[in-house]
Design an enzyme around this catalytic site. Structure first.
Site, PDB file in Angstrom:
ATOM      1  N   ASP A 149      -0.040  -5.556   1.275  1.00 24.66           N
ATOM      2  CA  ASP A 149       0.289  -4.781   2.445  1.00 24.66           C
ATOM      3  C   ASP A 149      -0.040  -5.355   3.481  1.00 24.66           C
ATOM      4  O   ASP A 149       0.619  -5.903   4.684  1.00 24.66           O
ATOM      5  CB  ASP A 149       0.015  -3.331   2.175  1.00 24.66           C
ATOM      6  CG  ASP A 149       0.556  -2.400   3.274  1.00 24.66           C
ATOM      7  OD1 ASP A 149       1.480  -2.806   3.942  1.00 24.66           O
ATOM      8  OD2 ASP A 149       0.197  -1.313   3.345  1.00 24.66           O
ATOM      9  N   GLU A 150      -1.363  -5.020   3.861  1.00 28.47           N
ATOM     10  CA  GLU A 150      -2.149  -5.737   4.918  1.00 28.47           C
ATOM     11  C   GLU A 150      -3.536  -6.140   4.523  1.00 28.47           C
ATOM     12  O   GLU A 150      -4.527  -5.698   4.887  1.00 28.47           O
ATOM     13  CB  GLU A 150      -2.272  -4.969   6.259  1.00 28.47           C
ATOM     14  CG  GLU A 150      -0.860  -4.659   7.109  1.00 28.47           C
ATOM     15  CD  GLU A 150      -1.047  -3.806   8.280  1.00 28.47           C
ATOM     16  OE1 GLU A 150      -1.790  -3.105   8.276  1.00 28.47           O
ATOM     17  OE2 GLU A 150      -0.214  -4.052   9.126  1.00 28.47           O
ATOM     18  N   PRO A 151      -3.481  -7.295   3.652  1.00 29.31           N
ATOM     19  CA  PRO A 151      -4.812  -7.513   3.015  1.00 29.31           C
ATOM     20  C   PRO A 151      -6.025  -8.099   3.722  1.00 29.31           C
ATOM     21  O   PRO A 151      -7.090  -7.886   3.478  1.00 29.31           O
ATOM     22  CB  PRO A 151      -4.390  -8.693   2.109  1.00 29.31           C
ATOM     23  CG  PRO A 151      -3.188  -9.329   2.447  1.00 29.31           C
ATOM     24  CD  PRO A 151      -2.733  -8.088   3.214  1.00 29.31           C
ATOM     25  N   ASN A 210     -10.309  -3.158   6.148  1.00 36.59           N
ATOM     26  CA  ASN A 210     -10.575  -3.334   4.445  1.00 36.59           C
ATOM     27  C   ASN A 210     -12.059  -3.901   4.062  1.00 36.59           C
ATOM     28  O   ASN A 210     -12.078  -4.383   2.945  1.00 36.59           O
ATOM     29  CB  ASN A 210      -9.348  -3.953   3.893  1.00 36.59           C
ATOM     30  CG  ASN A 210      -7.882  -3.369   3.900  1.00 36.59           C
ATOM     31  OD1 ASN A 210      -8.151  -2.134   3.766  1.00 36.59           O
ATOM     32  ND2 ASN A 210      -7.000  -3.951   4.284  1.00 36.59           N
TER      33      ASN A 210
END
Length: 484
Positions: A123-125, A130
């Site tokens: 998705d938005e690694p 994160n």
């Protein structure tokens, strides 16, 4: 040799057409964060009625993919971040993923099938929040997915791409030429860009102009909204008239610094929220979206890409999602150009034709025309705040946030909004409008101006979600009692 000449000419013509054509505009269709999603066939109908020809899905959903079969809509199919570790460690797992989510749906051209154009790995690694949780698995997962496509003889038809979040490249200066990828990403980005170049795949970037505007001091809203009288940004010999071009060239500068100045670019997410905080309004969102679409349709290039516009742009998003995380802000649940039930928030031309208006979803099945509101004549008003908190903990009350569309309704309107949000989100179930005697069911719409009191959708998920969240409400109530 002679037989290959027509094909070479065709490829050259297609390349030239791409160079001189406007960017294609698609939408993001989220399927995971809505408590009462529109049925997939109804969403596909909405897409087609608005001439939307491409969608990005956050993850595979069989009901969604089946609804898209035969629609002709091109799909960028997402792999969730949570799946990256397994796909990185196992080629078999990647082959299974491709079989289950691609091969069985894919159209070979002889029959109407599922038109997958991209597989979006993650998705938005690379999102900074994160904390590199997914970063080590991205390249391996992308490689294994690609090899699985090779085995399925689909690698020439489907490109594997990886999304780059807006905070993956930064600068201490607002000047695009100074932008660089975050130092912790340089090695991974070089590996990714090498992989993409080898497969002739584009680079996917997710932009967040609203967050950029909020985070940068002295940012100009007019510059962000494509206003023609906005003060331009000078960067050496280059001049920027809007934030979109500046963001694209900030990415180009970052790519160039790693030795990949010419890779094609796809914008995977871009939009403007409509509620939940200041400057997140329908009026501002309409201004931004109209400016963006007109800019893209004008085939405008950027100073660092004078002959190469972005290939595709996916608007974020199609529909509101009331279960999205609000860690970044309450506006996160209000990105849709349509409300959760498929009703257009403002006028926008996505290619619909002369009317230049969005077409609403038709024949939507709602629950009964009734709302839950605060009853001043019953219950203990001193418990209103407690009951509001309980309701909002299990539903969406972000419109009540400062700057939101319902922020000014006051008492008892704010309590009524919270109670109704819970009531509708729980399928108008028995006992869902109690709140210690403060709740009352009415058939008179309590909406005021821009503050819309919604009615829930008649979906099969409603009852299940009511059962699943009734326990949450009970636990929250018990906790409150214990604390008191």
């Amino acid at each position: 040799m002679a037989g290959s000449q027509p094909r070479s000419v065709l490829l050259l013509c297609l390349t030239m057409l791409r160079l001189y054509s406007a960017s294609a505009i698609g939408v993001n269709w989220g399927t995971s964060f809505s408590s009462q999603p529109l049925p997939p066939p109804k969403v596909v109908e909405l897409l087609r009625s608005n001439n939307v020809t491409s969608v990005r899905l956050s993850e595979p959903d069989p009901s969604v993919m089946e609804a898209l079969i035969g629609s002709g809509i091109r799909v960028a199919l997402g792999v969730p971040d949570s799946a990256l570790q397994g796909l990185n460690s196992s080629r078999k797992a990647a082959e299974g993923w491709v079989h289950d989510n691609v091969t069985r749906y894919f159209s070979d051209g002889s029959s109407p099938g599922f038109r997958i154009e991209y597989i979006v790995v993650g998705d938005e690694p690379f999102l900074q929040t994160n904390n590199q949780q997914f970063q080590p698995f991205v390249i391996g997962a992308a490689t294994n997915i690609h090899q699985a496509l090779v085995g399925a003889k689909l690698s020439t038809r489907i490109k594997v791409i990886v999304p780059c979040s807006h905070d993956a490249f930064n600068t201490t200066s607002p000047l695009p030429s100074k932008a660089r990828f975050r130092p912790d990403l340089n090695k991974t980005m070089t590996q990714l860009l090498t992989f993409l170049t080898k497969q002739n795949s584009p680079f996917l970037v997710d932009l967040n102009p609203y967050a950029t505007f909020r985070q940068r001091k002295n940012s100009s809203l007019d510059f962000t909204l494509f206003h023609p009288t906005a003060r331009p940004l000078a960067d050496g010999h280059n001049t920027y008239k809007n934030g979109f071009d500046a963001s694209i060239d900030a990415l180009v500068a970052s790519l160039s610094a790693l030795g990949f100045p010419d890779i094609d670019i796809v914008v995977g997410k871009i939009g403007w929220p409509t509620d939940g905080t200041v400057d997140a309004t329908k009026r501002v969102a309409e201004t931004f979206m109209k400016g963006l679409v007109e800019h893209l349709k004008s085939n405008s290039k950027t100073p660092l890409r004078p002959r190469k516009p972005v290939l595709d742009v996916y608007v974020f998003s199609l529909l509101d999602e009331d279960r999205r995380s609000v860690a970044s802000g309450d506006y996160e649940r209000h990105w849709g150009i349509f409300t959760f039930d498929g009703q257009a928030k403002y006028e926008l031309d996505l290619g619909q034709g002369p009317q230049k208006k969005l077409s609403n979803a038709h024949d939507v099945e709602y629950l009964m025309q009734r709302w839950c509101v605060a009853n001043n004549n019953n219950g203990d008003p001193s418990n209103a705040s407690q009951n509001m908190n309980t309701a909002c903990a299990a539903s969406d009350c972000t419109a009540l946030s400062p700057g939101g569309s319902c922020a000014g309704v006051g008492w008892p309107g704010n309590a009524s909004y919270a109670f109704n949000s819970y009531y509708q989100g729980h399928g108008q179930g028995v006992g869902a409008c109690d709140f210690g005697g403060l709740g009352m069911i009415t058939t008179v719409d309590p909406s005021v101006d821009e503050c819309r009191f919604t009615i829930g959708l008649r979906t099969s998920q409603s009852a299940g979600r009511l059962r699943g969240t009734a326990t949450v409400l009970l636990v929250l109530t018990v906790v409150v009692v214990v604390l008191l």
